[in-house]
Design a protein around this motif. Sequence first.
Motif, PDB file in Angstrom:
ATOM      1  N   ASP A   1      -0.132   3.309   0.969  1.00  0.00           N
ATOM      2  CA  ASP A   1      -0.032   4.067  -0.273  1.00  0.00           C
ATOM      3  C   ASP A   1       1.432   4.011  -0.707  1.00  0.00           C
ATOM      4  OD1 ASP A   1      -0.263   5.730  -2.444  1.00  0.00           O
ATOM      5  OD2 ASP A   1      -0.556   7.562  -1.278  1.00  0.00           O
TER       6      ASP A   1
ATOM      7  N   SER B   1      -1.837  -6.210   6.303  1.00  0.00           N
ATOM      8  CA  SER B   1      -3.107  -5.486   6.304  1.00  0.00           C
ATOM      9  C   SER B   1      -3.823  -5.595   7.656  1.00  0.00           C
ATOM     10  CB  SER B   1      -4.023  -5.986   5.189  1.00  0.00           C
ATOM     11  OG  SER B   1      -4.281  -7.369   5.343  1.00  0.00           O
TER      12      SER B   1
ATOM     13  N   ASP C   1      -3.799   0.444   5.695  1.00  0.00           N
ATOM     14  CA  ASP C   1      -3.977   0.829   4.297  1.00  0.00           C
ATOM     15  C   ASP C   1      -2.697   1.530   3.851  1.00  0.00           C
ATOM     16  OD1 ASP C   1      -6.769   0.027   3.968  1.00  0.00           O
ATOM     17  OD2 ASP C   1      -7.189   1.643   5.392  1.00  0.00           O
TER      18      ASP C   1
END
Length: 136
Positions: free
Chosen positions: A53, A31, A51
Amino acid sequence: MAVIADFAAYPQWASAVRAADVLAQEDGRPSRVRFTLDAGVVKDTYVLGYDWDGDASVRWHLAEPGSVISAMNGGYLLADQGGGTETTYELTVDLRIPMPGLLKRRAEKTIIDTALKGLKNRVESRPSGAGGEDNT
């Protein structure tokens, strides 16, 4: 996406990256990552926040600016194309040093071309079944 998330290996395939150190993880993926960059005129150390997904996309932003890089946002979007993966790469960078428009556009093109070609070569050099094919 496994190749993109393997920051320790970036110096092997991303030509300007001298070091990439994961500072924090979230849900098993990095992160926050500190990069040391040497791209000729631009030499800097900065931290990006990520970020994720899943395996579909990742976006990043400049979490800690460096001495030269004042802003950076970007991402990879991966789309399964049956026999391979279509890769879309986005990047915006602002520098603290003035740079003529023509030189900036040339540098942006070099960064994008290098990133996509380096990623493609890295994916294709992995053993079969360890990352699939890439049709960038």
